[in-house]
Design a protein around this motif. Structure first.
Motif, PDB file in Angstrom:
ATOM      1  N   GLY A 126     -58.442   5.438   7.419  1.00  0.00           N
ATOM      2  CA  GLY A 126     -57.517   6.569   7.492  1.00  0.00           C
ATOM      3  C   GLY A 126     -56.067   6.111   7.534  1.00  0.00           C
ATOM      4  N   ALA A 127     -55.787   5.074   8.317  1.00  0.00           N
ATOM      5  CA  ALA A 127     -54.414   4.566   8.434  1.00  0.00           C
ATOM      6  C   ALA A 127     -53.924   3.996   7.108  1.00  0.00           C
ATOM      7  CB  ALA A 127     -54.353   3.499   9.527  1.00  0.00           C
ATOM      8  N   TYR A 128     -54.753   3.205   6.448  1.00  0.00           N
ATOM      9  CA  TYR A 128     -54.381   2.654   5.148  1.00  0.00           C
ATOM     10  C   TYR A 128     -54.072   3.779   4.147  1.00  0.00           C
ATOM     11  CZ  TYR A 128     -55.720  -2.249   6.071  1.00  0.00           C
ATOM     12  OH  TYR A 128     -55.795  -3.545   6.530  1.00  0.00           O
ATOM     13  N   SER A 129     -54.907   4.798   4.135  1.00  0.00           N
ATOM     14  CA  SER A 129     -54.761   5.875   3.157  1.00  0.00           C
ATOM     15  C   SER A 129     -53.492   6.698   3.401  1.00  0.00           C
ATOM     16  CB  SER A 129     -55.998   6.792   3.189  1.00  0.00           C
ATOM     17  OG  SER A 129     -57.172   6.064   2.890  1.00  0.00           O
ATOM     18  N   VAL A 130     -53.247   7.056   4.659  1.00  0.00           N
ATOM     19  CA  VAL A 130     -52.046   7.829   4.984  1.00  0.00           C
ATOM     20  C   VAL A 130     -50.789   7.000   4.706  1.00  0.00           C
ATOM     21  CG1 VAL A 130     -50.743   8.919   6.852  1.00  0.00           C
ATOM     22  CG2 VAL A 130     -53.212   9.292   6.671  1.00  0.00           C
ATOM     23  N   ALA A 131     -50.832   5.716   5.057  1.00  0.00           N
ATOM     24  CA  ALA A 131     -49.685   4.839   4.794  1.00  0.00           C
ATOM     25  C   ALA A 131     -49.416   4.731   3.300  1.00  0.00           C
ATOM     26  CB  ALA A 131     -49.937   3.456   5.394  1.00  0.00           C
ATOM     27  N   ASP A 132     -50.471   4.675   2.501  1.00  0.00           N
ATOM     28  CA  ASP A 132     -50.292   4.605   1.044  1.00  0.00           C
ATOM     29  C   ASP A 132     -49.678   5.891   0.494  1.00  0.00           C
ATOM     30  OD1 ASP A 132     -51.069   2.028   0.485  1.00  0.00           O
ATOM     31  OD2 ASP A 132     -53.162   2.527   0.110  1.00  0.00           O
ATOM     32  N   ILE A 133     -50.077   7.025   1.049  1.00  0.00           N
ATOM     33  CA  ILE A 133     -49.497   8.297   0.599  1.00  0.00           C
ATOM     34  C   ILE A 133     -48.001   8.333   0.907  1.00  0.00           C
ATOM     35  CG2 ILE A 133     -49.456  10.795   1.016  1.00  0.00           C
ATOM     36  CD1 ILE A 133     -52.494  10.631   1.486  1.00  0.00           C
ATOM     37  N   LEU A 134     -47.628   7.892   2.094  1.00  0.00           N
ATOM     38  CA  LEU A 134     -46.213   7.875   2.473  1.00  0.00           C
ATOM     39  C   LEU A 134     -45.426   6.861   1.651  1.00  0.00           C
ATOM     40  CD1 LEU A 134     -46.542   8.084   6.376  1.00  0.00           C
ATOM     41  CD2 LEU A 134     -45.929   9.929   4.797  1.00  0.00           C
ATOM     42  N   ALA A 135     -45.991   5.667   1.492  1.00  0.00           N
ATOM     43  CA  ALA A 135     -45.267   4.575   0.832  1.00  0.00           C
ATOM     44  C   ALA A 135     -45.204   4.728  -0.678  1.00  0.00           C
ATOM     45  CB  ALA A 135     -45.923   3.236   1.177  1.00  0.00           C
ATOM     46  N   LYS A 136     -46.021   5.612  -1.246  1.00  0.00           N
ATOM     47  CA  LYS A 136     -46.004   5.784  -2.699  1.00  0.00           C
ATOM     48  C   LYS A 136     -45.555   7.196  -3.091  1.00  0.00           C
ATOM     49  CE  LYS A 136     -49.515   2.261  -3.644  1.00  0.00           C
ATOM     50  NZ  LYS A 136     -49.960   1.866  -2.312  1.00  0.00           N
ATOM     51  N   CYS A 137     -46.229   8.211  -2.548  1.00  0.00           N
ATOM     52  CA  CYS A 137     -45.899   9.587  -2.946  1.00  0.00           C
ATOM     53  C   CYS A 137     -44.544  10.036  -2.382  1.00  0.00           C
ATOM     54  CB  CYS A 137     -47.001  10.541  -2.489  1.00  0.00           C
ATOM     55  SG  CYS A 137     -48.610  10.166  -3.200  1.00  0.00           S
ATOM     56  N   LEU A 138     -44.397   9.967  -1.057  1.00  0.00           N
ATOM     57  CA  LEU A 138     -43.129  10.381  -0.450  1.00  0.00           C
ATOM     58  C   LEU A 138     -41.988   9.491  -0.932  1.00  0.00           C
ATOM     59  CD1 LEU A 138     -41.545  12.157   1.440  1.00  0.00           C
ATOM     60  CD2 LEU A 138     -42.249  10.696   3.358  1.00  0.00           C
ATOM     61  N   TYR A 139     -42.246   8.204  -1.035  1.00  0.00           N
ATOM     62  CA  TYR A 139     -41.257   7.258  -1.546  1.00  0.00           C
ATOM     63  C   TYR A 139     -40.844   7.633  -2.970  1.00  0.00           C
ATOM     64  CZ  TYR A 139     -39.358   2.591  -2.692  1.00  0.00           C
ATOM     65  OH  TYR A 139     -38.563   1.542  -3.078  1.00  0.00           O
ATOM     66  N   GLY A 140     -41.822   7.986  -3.801  1.00  0.00           N
ATOM     67  CA  GLY A 140     -41.532   8.385  -5.181  1.00  0.00           C
ATOM     68  C   GLY A 140     -40.681   9.637  -5.247  1.00  0.00           C
ATOM     69  N   LEU A 141     -40.924  10.575  -4.344  1.00  0.00           N
ATOM     70  CA  LEU A 141     -40.120  11.800  -4.311  1.00  0.00           C
ATOM     71  C   LEU A 141     -38.686  11.507  -3.870  1.00  0.00           C
ATOM     72  CD1 LEU A 141     -42.731  14.296  -2.815  1.00  0.00           C
ATOM     73  CD2 LEU A 141     -42.046  14.029  -5.211  1.00  0.00           C
ATOM     74  N   LEU A 142     -38.517  10.516  -2.996  1.00  0.00           N
ATOM     75  CA  LEU A 142     -37.167  10.108  -2.604  1.00  0.00           C
ATOM     76  C   LEU A 142     -36.451   9.400  -3.756  1.00  0.00           C
ATOM     77  CD1 LEU A 142     -37.794   8.867   1.058  1.00  0.00           C
ATOM     78  CD2 LEU A 142     -36.543  10.915   0.340  1.00  0.00           C
ATOM     79  N   ILE A 143     -37.193   8.641  -4.542  1.00  0.00           N
ATOM     80  CA  ILE A 143     -36.627   8.034  -5.753  1.00  0.00           C
ATOM     81  C   ILE A 143     -36.132   9.136  -6.688  1.00  0.00           C
ATOM     82  CG2 ILE A 143     -37.243   6.822  -7.890  1.00  0.00           C
ATOM     83  CD1 ILE A 143     -36.821   4.862  -5.714  1.00  0.00           C
ATOM     84  N   TYR A 144     -36.940  10.175  -6.826  1.00  0.00           N
ATOM     85  CA  TYR A 144     -36.558  11.320  -7.655  1.00  0.00           C
ATOM     86  C   TYR A 144     -35.279  11.967  -7.124  1.00  0.00           C
ATOM     87  CZ  TYR A 144     -36.760  16.146  -9.416  1.00  0.00           C
ATOM     88  OH  TYR A 144     -36.447  17.372  -9.965  1.00  0.00           O
ATOM     89  N   ARG A 145     -35.165  12.101  -5.809  1.00  0.00           N
ATOM     90  CA  ARG A 145     -33.960  12.692  -5.212  1.00  0.00           C
ATOM     91  C   ARG A 145     -32.730  11.828  -5.514  1.00  0.00           C
ATOM     92  NH1 ARG A 145     -31.524  15.989  -1.715  1.00  0.00           N
ATOM     93  NH2 ARG A 145     -30.045  15.148  -0.193  1.00  0.00           N
ATOM     94  N   ILE A 146     -32.869  10.520  -5.375  1.00  0.00           N
ATOM     95  CA  ILE A 146     -31.736   9.637  -5.676  1.00  0.00           C
ATOM     96  C   ILE A 146     -31.326   9.771  -7.128  1.00  0.00           C
ATOM     97  CG2 ILE A 146     -31.040   7.216  -5.906  1.00  0.00           C
ATOM     98  CD1 ILE A 146     -32.660   6.597  -3.427  1.00  0.00           C
ATOM     99  N   ALA A 147     -32.320   9.796  -8.031  1.00  0.00           N
ATOM    100  CA  ALA A 147     -32.022   9.933  -9.460  1.00  0.00           C
ATOM    101  C   ALA A 147     -31.299  11.244  -9.744  1.00  0.00           C
ATOM    102  CB  ALA A 147     -33.322   9.856 -10.274  1.00  0.00           C
ATOM    103  N   ARG A 148     -31.688  12.311  -9.076  1.00  0.00           N
ATOM    104  CA  ARG A 148     -31.023  13.605  -9.239  1.00  0.00           C
ATOM    105  C   ARG A 148     -29.583  13.542  -8.738  1.00  0.00           C
ATOM    106  NH1 ARG A 148     -32.457  18.473 -11.508  1.00  0.00           N
ATOM    107  NH2 ARG A 148     -32.392  19.709  -9.585  1.00  0.00           N
ATOM    108  N   LEU A 149     -29.393  13.001  -7.544  1.00  0.00           N
ATOM    109  CA  LEU A 149     -28.050  12.925  -6.965  1.00  0.00           C
ATOM    110  C   LEU A 149     -27.111  12.087  -7.837  1.00  0.00           C
ATOM    111  CD1 LEU A 149     -28.970  12.441  -3.193  1.00  0.00           C
ATOM    112  CD2 LEU A 149     -27.939  14.481  -4.232  1.00  0.00           C
TER     113      LEU A 149
END
Length: 271
Positions: A225-248
């Motif tokens: 469970g910890a590995y899976s949740v960490a992967d979601i944060l480190a890839k999905c949420l991280y990717g959305l922040l990359i998208y935000r930076i690209a937009r800004l």
């Protein structure tokens, strides 16, 4: 160590968290690819890399999910209270390490690429971050598959060395290159680094569970469970922040683009 049996609740927990990870990674990848027109051309490469990261993760989580279903079975119709390891089958933890070996270097690459740094500085950061990240994953794998505490500690310690170096580059070296970024971009980058540090911190804790006596079905389920949740944060949420930076950065680079997107209020003066 992989447990010999799981209760139905433990089986369902791992089953559901792996399913969640597949869905999160897959649809984040689709979103990032579909969002290409929402940023300027020069920043789309970072979104493509981020989508590739999530796509690779979705594929490997599907393989992990399939391996898990084959490894633990119940012959009773509708499932019984205990799921035992199937004869001739085993859960393949190696899929995670193959995934990390591919995606962790790409995670660091997309952060450097989206900032559109000077070519020489960008190359310098990538040449340091990518080999260090690959070495970190490669050194951790022998300890992960070993049942010996000493072996696990030795390889875990060796893996920590490049991990600390990556943190130094991200929090010290990269900071020096952010002077020309807008305040909002600098703030977002800071949040991303904290996100990486926090999510990556889950991995060594889970890695050390068997060493500190956290063995057995409960610990194993918690680790998955910890590995899976960490992967979601480190890839999905991280990717959305990359998208935000690209937009800004797109809004900051071209006011006409910001106007077309209805985001004139997000345009900031360049430092």
């Amino acid at each position: 160590m992989i447990p010999d049996e799981l209760t139905k609740g433990q089986f369902d927990t791992v089953y559901n968290v792996l399913s969640l990870a597949i869905a999160a990674q897959l649809f984040t990848a689709i979103f990032l690819l579909a969002a290409q027109p929402r940023v300027l051309q020069r920043y789309r490469q970072a979104l493509v890399i981020s989508a590739i990261v999530c796509g690779i993760a979705a594929y490997h989580y599907f393989r992990i999910f399939d391996s898990f279903k084959k490894a633990f079975v119940s012959d009773a119709p509708g499932g019984e209270s205990v799921y035992k390891q199937a004869i001739g089958e085993s859960f393949n933890e190696g899929y995670r390490y193959v995934d990390w070996l591919l995606t962790v270097p790409l995670l660091l690459m997309e952060l450097v690429v989206v900032l559109a740094l000077a070519r020489k500085l960008q190359a310098s950061l990538l040449w340091r971050l990518i080999p260090a990240s690959a070495l970190m994953i490669a050194l951790g794998y022998p300890g992960e598959i070993s049942g010996d505490t000493t072996t696990r500690l030795i390889w875990g310690t060796l893996s920590t060395i490049p991990f600390l170096y990556i943190l130094y580059v991200l929090f010290v070296e990269l900071t020096r290159s952010l002077d020309r970024q807008s305040p909002t971009v600098r703030m977002t980058v800071s949040r991303m680094r904290i996100l990486l540090f926090a999510s990556w911190g889950v991995y060594p804790i889970s890695y050390l569970l068997p060493v500190i006596g956290g063995d057995g079905p409960v610990a194993w389920v918690s680790k998955q469970g910890a590995y899976s949740v960490a992967d979601i944060l480190a890839k999905c949420l991280y990717g959305l922040l990359i998208y935000r930076i690209a937009r800004l950065k797109s809004f900051s680079d071209e006011k006409s683009f910001a106007k077309d997107e209805g985001k004139e209020d997000l345009v900031e003066a360049k430092p």
